[in-house]
Design a protein around this motif. Structure first.
Motif, PDB file in Angstrom:
ATOM      1  N   GLY A   1      62.148  69.145 110.465  1.00  0.00           N
ATOM      2  CA  GLY A   1      61.173  69.341 111.537  1.00  0.00           C
ATOM      3  C   GLY A   1      60.672  68.054 112.168  1.00  0.00           C
ATOM      4  O   GLY A   1      59.687  68.067 112.903  1.00  0.00           O
ATOM      5  N   THR A   2      61.348  66.929 111.904  1.00  0.00           N
ATOM      6  CA  THR A   2      60.916  65.655 112.479  1.00  0.00           C
ATOM      7  C   THR A   2      61.849  65.156 113.581  1.00  0.00           C
ATOM      8  O   THR A   2      61.589  64.100 114.156  1.00  0.00           O
ATOM      9  CB  THR A   2      60.801  64.570 111.380  1.00  0.00           C
ATOM     10  N   TYR A   3      62.884  65.900 113.879  1.00  0.00           N
ATOM     11  CA  TYR A   3      63.816  65.501 114.944  1.00  0.00           C
ATOM     12  C   TYR A   3      63.071  65.529 116.275  1.00  0.00           C
ATOM     13  O   TYR A   3      62.323  66.450 116.566  1.00  0.00           O
ATOM     14  CB  TYR A   3      65.018  66.443 115.003  1.00  0.00           C
ATOM     15  N   GLY A   4      63.276  64.495 117.071  1.00  0.00           N
ATOM     16  CA  GLY A   4      62.619  64.415 118.376  1.00  0.00           C
ATOM     17  C   GLY A   4      61.315  63.647 118.332  1.00  0.00           C
ATOM     18  O   GLY A   4      60.644  63.505 119.350  1.00  0.00           O
TER      19      GLY A   4
ATOM     20  N   PRO B   1      57.581  63.960 128.137  1.00  0.00           N
ATOM     21  CA  PRO B   1      57.357  64.409 126.773  1.00  0.00           C
ATOM     22  C   PRO B   1      57.169  65.915 126.706  1.00  0.00           C
ATOM     23  O   PRO B   1      56.659  66.527 127.634  1.00  0.00           O
ATOM     24  CB  PRO B   1      56.079  63.673 126.355  1.00  0.00           C
ATOM     25  N   ARG B   2      57.618  66.490 125.591  1.00  0.00           N
ATOM     26  CA  ARG B   2      57.441  67.914 125.370  1.00  0.00           C
ATOM     27  C   ARG B   2      56.022  68.161 124.849  1.00  0.00           C
ATOM     28  O   ARG B   2      55.462  67.317 124.179  1.00  0.00           O
ATOM     29  CB  ARG B   2      58.451  68.406 124.338  1.00  0.00           C
ATOM     30  N   PRO B   3      55.487  69.331 125.136  1.00  0.00           N
ATOM     31  CA  PRO B   3      54.186  69.643 124.543  1.00  0.00           C
ATOM     32  C   PRO B   3      54.309  69.645 123.025  1.00  0.00           C
ATOM     33  O   PRO B   3      55.397  69.810 122.486  1.00  0.00           O
ATOM     34  CB  PRO B   3      53.875  71.055 125.065  1.00  0.00           C
ATOM     35  N   ASP B   4      53.219  69.480 122.352  1.00  0.00           N
ATOM     36  CA  ASP B   4      53.218  69.515 120.907  1.00  0.00           C
ATOM     37  C   ASP B   4      53.830  70.835 120.458  1.00  0.00           C
ATOM     38  O   ASP B   4      53.588  71.887 121.042  1.00  0.00           O
ATOM     39  CB  ASP B   4      51.782  69.375 120.390  1.00  0.00           C
ATOM     40  N   ALA B   5      54.636  70.784 119.402  1.00  0.00           N
ATOM     41  CA  ALA B   5      55.351  71.973 118.929  1.00  0.00           C
ATOM     42  C   ALA B   5      54.402  73.129 118.650  1.00  0.00           C
ATOM     43  O   ALA B   5      54.746  74.282 118.863  1.00  0.00           O
ATOM     44  CB  ALA B   5      56.161  71.626 117.688  1.00  0.00           C
ATOM     45  N   GLY B   6      53.197  72.842 118.191  1.00  0.00           N
ATOM     46  CA  GLY B   6      52.248  73.897 117.893  1.00  0.00           C
ATOM     47  C   GLY B   6      51.767  74.626 119.127  1.00  0.00           C
ATOM     48  O   GLY B   6      51.251  75.740 119.041  1.00  0.00           O
TER      49      GLY B   6
ATOM     50  N   ARG C   1      59.258  55.347 114.097  1.00  0.00           N
ATOM     51  CA  ARG C   1      58.371  54.183 113.993  1.00  0.00           C
ATOM     52  C   ARG C   1      56.932  54.512 114.366  1.00  0.00           C
ATOM     53  O   ARG C   1      56.003  54.136 113.668  1.00  0.00           O
ATOM     54  CB  ARG C   1      58.896  53.057 114.869  1.00  0.00           C
ATOM     55  N   CYS C   2      56.734  55.186 115.506  1.00  0.00           N
ATOM     56  CA  CYS C   2      55.361  55.406 115.998  1.00  0.00           C
ATOM     57  C   CYS C   2      54.947  56.868 116.024  1.00  0.00           C
ATOM     58  O   CYS C   2      53.774  57.161 116.236  1.00  0.00           O
ATOM     59  CB  CYS C   2      55.194  54.778 117.380  1.00  0.00           C
ATOM     60  N   GLY C   3      55.910  57.793 115.855  1.00  0.00           N
ATOM     61  CA  GLY C   3      55.588  59.212 115.849  1.00  0.00           C
ATOM     62  C   GLY C   3      55.534  59.859 117.216  1.00  0.00           C
ATOM     63  O   GLY C   3      55.290  61.059 117.329  1.00  0.00           O
ATOM     64  N   ALA C   4      55.759  59.089 118.284  1.00  0.00           N
ATOM     65  CA  ALA C   4      55.720  59.642 119.641  1.00  0.00           C
ATOM     66  C   ALA C   4      56.903  60.593 119.856  1.00  0.00           C
ATOM     67  O   ALA C   4      57.924  60.521 119.176  1.00  0.00           O
ATOM     68  CB  ALA C   4      55.775  58.516 120.667  1.00  0.00           C
ATOM     69  N   VAL C   5      56.737  61.480 120.813  1.00  0.00           N
ATOM     70  CA  VAL C   5      57.817  62.388 121.188  1.00  0.00           C
ATOM     71  C   VAL C   5      58.909  61.588 121.891  1.00  0.00           C
ATOM     72  O   VAL C   5      58.626  60.775 122.770  1.00  0.00           O
ATOM     73  CB  VAL C   5      57.283  63.512 122.112  1.00  0.00           C
ATOM     74  N   ILE C   6      60.155  61.799 121.488  1.00  0.00           N
ATOM     75  CA  ILE C   6      61.299  61.170 122.149  1.00  0.00           C
ATOM     76  C   ILE C   6      61.688  62.077 123.317  1.00  0.00           C
ATOM     77  O   ILE C   6      61.905  63.273 123.118  1.00  0.00           O
ATOM     78  CB  ILE C   6      62.485  60.995 121.178  1.00  0.00           C
ATOM     79  N   PRO C   7      61.772  61.543 124.533  1.00  0.00           N
ATOM     80  CA  PRO C   7      62.102  62.379 125.695  1.00  0.00           C
ATOM     81  C   PRO C   7      63.449  63.091 125.535  1.00  0.00           C
ATOM     82  O   PRO C   7      64.395  62.545 124.952  1.00  0.00           O
ATOM     83  CB  PRO C   7      62.159  61.381 126.855  1.00  0.00           C
ATOM     84  N   ASP C   8      63.514  64.307 126.049  1.00  0.00           N
ATOM     85  CA  ASP C   8      64.741  65.099 125.961  1.00  0.00           C
ATOM     86  C   ASP C   8      65.940  64.367 126.547  1.00  0.00           C
ATOM     87  O   ASP C   8      67.044  64.458 126.017  1.00  0.00           O
ATOM     88  CB  ASP C   8      64.572  66.440 126.678  1.00  0.00           C
TER      89      ASP C   8
END
Length: 139
Positions: free
Chosen positions: A102-105, A7-12, A109-116
């Motif tokens: 800004g919701t891509y990735g 997972p990527r770090p949170d965008a912030g 359904r659950c809001g989790a980060v989609i792996p690259d």
């Protein structure tokens, strides 16, 4: 270039330049997949038209014409592939909308980060592996 399966770090938590580069890469990935799907749809439309022209030149006695069933099957197959290409184009359009929003990735359904690595393989995906697996199991 190796893909980061985690997972990527949170965008912030990431610098603006890194987020912009990720967004540009995602936009390129979506555009390339879209161009491929549009080209595939166009080629299939040409094949469907050619088959229709071929059918117009033949008899329509499928019962006694061994080629009748083959042409009917081929037409159904081409129309199915064309429908799939059009569905993919629509899914990629929705992915481009998510990128702009800004919701891509993120999983729808659950809001989790989609792996690259999943986004590289399926640019239009809107679900993480866990939710996709749950959906498959329910079918």
């Amino acid at each position: 270039m190796p893909l980061d399966p985690g997972p990527r770090p949170d965008a912030g938590d990431r610098p603006a330049e890194a987020r912009a580069a990720d967004s540009a890469h995602a936009a390129d990935r979506i555009a390339a997949a879209g161009a491929t799907a549009v080209a595939r749809a166009a080629a299939l439309e040409v094949q469907v038209a050619a088959l229709a022209e071929q059918q117009a030149l033949t008899t329509h006695d499928d019962e006694h014409d061994p080629e009748g069933v083959t042409i009917g099957f081929e037409r159904a197959q081409l129309l199915g592939l064309l429908s799939g290409a059009r569905d993919e184009i629509a899914a990629l359009d929705r992915a481009a909308d998510r990128l702009r929003d800004g919701t891509y990735g993120r999983c729808a359904r659950c809001g989790a980060v989609i792996p690259d690595v999943r986004l590289e393989a399926l640019p239009a995906t809107d679900t993480c592996l866990t939710c996709a697996d749950l959906r498959r199991r329910r079918r």
